[in-house]
Design a protein around this motif. Structure first.
Motif, PDB file in Angstrom:
ATOM      1  N   ASP A 146     -25.064  22.075  -0.254  1.00 26.12           N
ATOM      2  CA  ASP A 146     -25.996  21.346  -1.109  1.00 26.12           C
ATOM      3  C   ASP A 146     -26.080  19.895  -0.651  1.00 26.12           C
ATOM      4  N   ASP A 147     -27.300  19.388  -0.520  1.00 27.81           N
ATOM      5  CA  ASP A 147     -27.489  18.035  -0.010  1.00 27.81           C
ATOM      6  C   ASP A 147     -26.905  16.979  -0.955  1.00 27.81           C
ATOM      7  N   LYS A 148     -27.141  17.130  -2.245  1.00 27.47           N
ATOM      8  CA  LYS A 148     -26.633  16.149  -3.197  1.00 27.47           C
ATOM      9  C   LYS A 148     -25.113  16.169  -3.259  1.00 27.47           C
ATOM     10  N   GLU A 149     -24.541  17.354  -3.206  1.00 28.36           N
ATOM     11  CA  GLU A 149     -23.082  17.443  -3.205  1.00 28.36           C
ATOM     12  C   GLU A 149     -22.502  16.837  -1.929  1.00 28.36           C
ATOM     13  N   MET A 150     -23.207  17.030  -0.802  1.00 27.58           N
ATOM     14  CA  MET A 150     -22.765  16.424   0.449  1.00 27.58           C
ATOM     15  C   MET A 150     -22.796  14.909   0.356  1.00 27.58           C
ATOM     16  N   ARG A 151     -23.855  14.391  -0.206  1.00 27.45           N
ATOM     17  CA  ARG A 151     -23.970  12.937  -0.343  1.00 27.45           C
ATOM     18  C   ARG A 151     -22.882  12.381  -1.267  1.00 27.45           C
ATOM     19  N   ARG A 152     -22.594  13.096  -2.336  1.00 29.31           N
ATOM     20  CA  ARG A 152     -21.561  12.639  -3.267  1.00 29.31           C
ATOM     21  C   ARG A 152     -20.181  12.645  -2.608  1.00 29.31           C
ATOM     22  N   ARG A 153     -19.899  13.664  -1.825  1.00 31.42           N
ATOM     23  CA  ARG A 153     -18.592  13.737  -1.177  1.00 31.42           C
ATOM     24  C   ARG A 153     -18.413  12.610  -0.169  1.00 31.42           C
ATOM     25  N   LEU A 154     -19.411  12.359   0.658  1.00 31.55           N
ATOM     26  CA  LEU A 154     -19.289  11.308   1.657  1.00 31.55           C
ATOM     27  C   LEU A 154     -19.188   9.926   1.007  1.00 31.55           C
ATOM     28  N   ARG A 155     -19.905   9.737  -0.094  1.00 35.18           N
ATOM     29  CA  ARG A 155     -19.812   8.450  -0.776  1.00 35.18           C
ATOM     30  C   ARG A 155     -18.426   8.237  -1.379  1.00 35.18           C
ATOM     31  N   ASP A 156     -17.892   9.280  -1.996  1.00 35.30           N
ATOM     32  CA  ASP A 156     -16.540   9.160  -2.559  1.00 35.30           C
ATOM     33  C   ASP A 156     -15.477   9.022  -1.471  1.00 35.30           C
ATOM     34  N   ALA A 157     -15.691   9.676  -0.334  1.00 37.92           N
ATOM     35  CA  ALA A 157     -14.724   9.559   0.759  1.00 37.92           C
ATOM     36  C   ALA A 157     -14.690   8.145   1.322  1.00 37.92           C
ATOM     37  N   ALA A 158     -15.859   7.484   1.393  1.00 38.94           N
ATOM     38  CA  ALA A 158     -15.894   6.121   1.915  1.00 38.94           C
ATOM     39  C   ALA A 158     -15.149   5.152   1.006  1.00 38.94           C
ATOM     40  N   ARG A 159     -15.084   5.449  -0.284  1.00 39.80           N
ATOM     41  CA  ARG A 159     -14.373   4.570  -1.223  1.00 39.80           C
ATOM     42  C   ARG A 159     -12.860   4.735  -1.126  1.00 39.80           C
ATOM     43  N   GLU A 160     -12.404   5.791  -0.487  1.00 41.32           N
ATOM     44  CA  GLU A 160     -10.965   6.021  -0.332  1.00 41.32           C
ATOM     45  C   GLU A 160     -10.456   5.196   0.846  1.00 41.32           C
ATOM     46  N   ALA A 161      -9.826   4.049   0.530  1.00 37.51           N
ATOM     47  CA  ALA A 161      -9.405   3.122   1.581  1.00 37.51           C
ATOM     48  C   ALA A 161      -8.047   3.470   2.164  1.00 37.51           C
ATOM     49  N   TRP A 162      -7.367   4.483   1.624  1.00 34.87           N
ATOM     50  CA  TRP A 162      -6.058   4.855   2.165  1.00 34.87           C
ATOM     51  C   TRP A 162      -6.180   5.531   3.524  1.00 34.87           C
ATOM     52  N   CYS A 163      -7.278   6.180   3.792  1.00 32.91           N
ATOM     53  CA  CYS A 163      -7.426   6.956   5.026  1.00 32.91           C
ATOM     54  C   CYS A 163      -8.724   6.587   5.726  1.00 32.91           C
ATOM     55  N   VAL A 164      -8.870   7.072   6.956  1.00 22.54           N
ATOM     56  CA  VAL A 164     -10.061   6.869   7.773  1.00 22.54           C
ATOM     57  C   VAL A 164     -10.841   8.183   7.800  1.00 22.54           C
ATOM     58  N   ASN A 165     -12.148   8.114   7.553  1.00 21.28           N
ATOM     59  CA  ASN A 165     -12.998   9.300   7.470  1.00 21.28           C
ATOM     60  C   ASN A 165     -13.918   9.370   8.688  1.00 21.28           C
ATOM     61  N   ILE A 166     -13.935  10.557   9.331  1.00 17.12           N
ATOM     62  CA  ILE A 166     -14.783  10.813  10.493  1.00 17.12           C
ATOM     63  C   ILE A 166     -15.747  11.945  10.153  1.00 17.12           C
ATOM     64  N   VAL A 167     -17.025  11.740  10.479  1.00 15.59           N
ATOM     65  CA  VAL A 167     -18.043  12.779  10.319  1.00 15.59           C
ATOM     66  C   VAL A 167     -18.452  13.241  11.717  1.00 15.59           C
ATOM     67  N   VAL A 168     -18.260  14.517  12.002  1.00 18.19           N
ATOM     68  CA  VAL A 168     -18.555  15.105  13.308  1.00 18.19           C
ATOM     69  C   VAL A 168     -19.685  16.110  13.142  1.00 18.19           C
ATOM     70  N   HIS A 169     -20.697  16.007  14.004  1.00 20.08           N
ATOM     71  CA  HIS A 169     -21.785  16.971  13.987  1.00 20.08           C
ATOM     72  C   HIS A 169     -21.618  17.936  15.163  1.00 20.08           C
ATOM     73  N   GLU A 170     -21.712  19.209  14.873  1.00 20.75           N
ATOM     74  CA  GLU A 170     -21.600  20.245  15.904  1.00 20.75           C
ATOM     75  C   GLU A 170     -22.972  20.469  16.537  1.00 20.75           C
ATOM     76  N   ALA A 171     -23.081  20.189  17.827  1.00 20.28           N
ATOM     77  CA  ALA A 171     -24.361  20.415  18.512  1.00 20.28           C
ATOM     78  C   ALA A 171     -24.709  21.893  18.578  1.00 20.28           C
ATOM     79  N   MET A 172     -23.714  22.717  18.679  1.00 16.84           N
ATOM     80  CA  MET A 172     -23.891  24.173  18.677  1.00 16.84           C
ATOM     81  C   MET A 172     -22.651  24.787  18.033  1.00 16.84           C
ATOM     82  N   THR A 173     -22.759  26.024  17.712  1.00 19.60           N
ATOM     83  CA  THR A 173     -21.640  26.698  17.063  1.00 19.60           C
ATOM     84  C   THR A 173     -20.452  26.735  18.010  1.00 19.60           C
ATOM     85  N   PRO A 174     -19.306  26.168  17.630  1.00 20.85           N
ATOM     86  CA  PRO A 174     -18.160  26.110  18.543  1.00 20.85           C
ATOM     87  C   PRO A 174     -17.425  27.435  18.602  1.00 20.85           C
TER      88      PRO A 174
END
Length: 454
Positions: A146-174
């Motif tokens: 879900d797009d809205k749920e994805m947006r909510r998760r990434l926004r909440d993850a950015a507020r978590e300053a204890w850890c570093v968050n990486i978003v990786v896009h798969e160009a093709m199915t690995p």
């Protein structure tokens, strides 16, 4: 999202901090067993469990080790029960070294928690994210469909300053190797502080729409690091964007360089992490004999300084008290000065003031009635015979030539000799005579006027 960091303290380079959630029923037993094994194997020097207050629900564990044989690391793990989850506990781990942290040192999380195996499956998993559901520290976290749920998760993850968050896009199915987490390829000092979010090939547009609110964008087949919230001053997301990430099991060199650059930034220290670090420094109990001796020496120095300050304060107080007593004794020996006699009041009584007012009133009327009369200097009235009738100009000059002070002295002498009642009668008589004389002079001036004009 905030555009600038607040005035909080920055993360010191000597600190390693992480937090997560344990899902098992008794995480303190798991920590005790793990620490005991680590001590037996020589991975840590010692550990302890400081006594907690009777009403405290949290548990605290301390451990110390020397990763390279010379530098000492002190770590403190705190377990806090979660009210929403009866079997869940949040854990906070802070470790501080005597010099900047080396990424080659082992992760403190693996010294307090087991790395895996059947015991971890039985006792529960400890690598759950502290605030995000279905997110792990050691696994690949697929983004929601879900797009809205994805947006909510990434926004909440950015507020978590204890850890570093990486978003990786798969160009093709690995393949099978590509589905393994990239965090396992990172140095031990960066593990358990990096959370990997994975977007499927068909989620490219959706993930960039979700990242738009954070001001970043992930390249196709690449990766991006989420900016912290609040972001550091002069934050630039360019060095933290990786164009290509190969999911073939090889070491992600570009991603590792971006992570190192990001971790070296002066990021703001989270409030709860700052409290945990302060607790580690102020309430540390796992001391060696040498450290205990140094600690006692510091206490003795502090007590000596406090005693010296109290002694100085006592001496100053004693000196001030003696000076006060001397001044008081000198003041008592000096005789009291005699008070000067009060001067009698020279002001007139109400009767005398009233008499003076009436005298000035008589003087006014007398001056108006005696304009043609010449007064002697001694105050007697000499009415000289008039040979001719004076005109109006002469009468005016005669009136102005009479000294005012002569009239005042004369009237005042009469009032003094006769008393208050006599003064009233004399004033009335003089007034009547003055009015008669003025009327006579006016008549004479009127009669002489036609003659002079002719």
């Amino acid at each position: 999202m905030s555009n600038s960091a607040t005035d909080r303290a920055v993360i010191p380079p000597t600190l390693w901090a992480a937090r997560g959630r344990h899902t098992g029923p008794a995480p303190e037993d798991v920590v005790r067993r793990t620490l005991r094994r680590r001590k037996d194997s020589g991975d840590i020097d010692d550990f302890t469990e400081p006594p907690a207050p009777a009403d405290a629900a949290h548990r605290v564990f301390e451990a110390r080790w020397r990763p390279d044989g010379a530098v000492t690391v002190r770590a403190r793990l705190t377990l806090v029960p979660l009210a929403a989850r009866p079997q869940g506990h949040e854990w906070r781990l802070v470790a501080e070294a005597e010099r900047p942290w080396d990424e080659a040192w082992p992760s403190p999380a693996t010294l307090f928690w087991p790395e895996g195996g059947s015991s971890e499956q039985e006792d529960g998993c400890w690598d759950h994210h502290a605030t995000l559901a279905d997110v792990h520290l050691r696994q690949v976290n697929a983004l929601p469909a879900d797009d809205k749920e994805m947006r909510r998760r990434l926004r909440d993850a950015a507020r978590e300053a204890w850890c570093v968050n990486i978003v990786v896009h798969e160009a093709m199915t690995p393949d099978e190797r590509g589905r393994l987490p990239l965090t396992r390829l990172l140095p031990p000092g960066l593990r358990h502080r990096v959370v990997e979010h994975r977007a499927a090939p068909h989620q490219f547009r959706a993930v960039n729409w979700a990242l738009k609110v954070l001001g970043v964008e992930v390249p196709r087949g690449g990766a991006v690091l989420l900016p912290p919230d609040p972001a550091p001053k002069d934050y630039d997301g360019g060095p933290h964007t990786v164009r290509n990430v190969f999911l073939d099991g090889s070491e992600p060199t570009e991603l590792l360089a971006a992570l190192r650059h990001f971790v070296a930034l002066p990021r703001p220290l989270p409030k709860d992490a700052e409290e945990a670090l302060t607790d580690l420094r102020d309430n540390w109990t796992l001391l060696t004999l040498r450290e205990e001796l140094e600690h006692e020496r510091r206490l003795v120095a502090v007590y000596a300084e406090a005693l010296e300050a109290m002694t100085r304060s006592r001496d100053l107080y004693k000196q001030a008290a003696e000076q006060t007593l001397e001044a008081l004794s000198a003041y008592r020996d000096v005789p009291a000065p005699a008070l000067p006699q009060q001067q009698r009041s020279t002001s007139r009584t109400p009767g005398a003031l009233q008499q003076l007012t009436r005298t000035f009133e008589r003087l006014k009327f007398t001056a108006k009635g005696q304009r043609p009369t010449a007064l002697a200097v001694d105050g007697t009235d000499h009415a000289e015979p008039v040979d001719r009738v004076p005109d109006s100009d002469e009468a005016e000059r005669t009136y102005r030539a009479v000294p005012a002070d002569s009239a005042v002295r004369m009237d005042h002498a009469d009032s003094t000799d006769r008393g208050d009642g006599g003064a009233d009668r004399t004033g009335a008589t003089d007034s009547d005579e003055g009015v008669g004389r003025a009327e006579g002079l006016k008549g004479a001036a009127g009669a002489a006027g036609p003659d002079r004009s002719s």
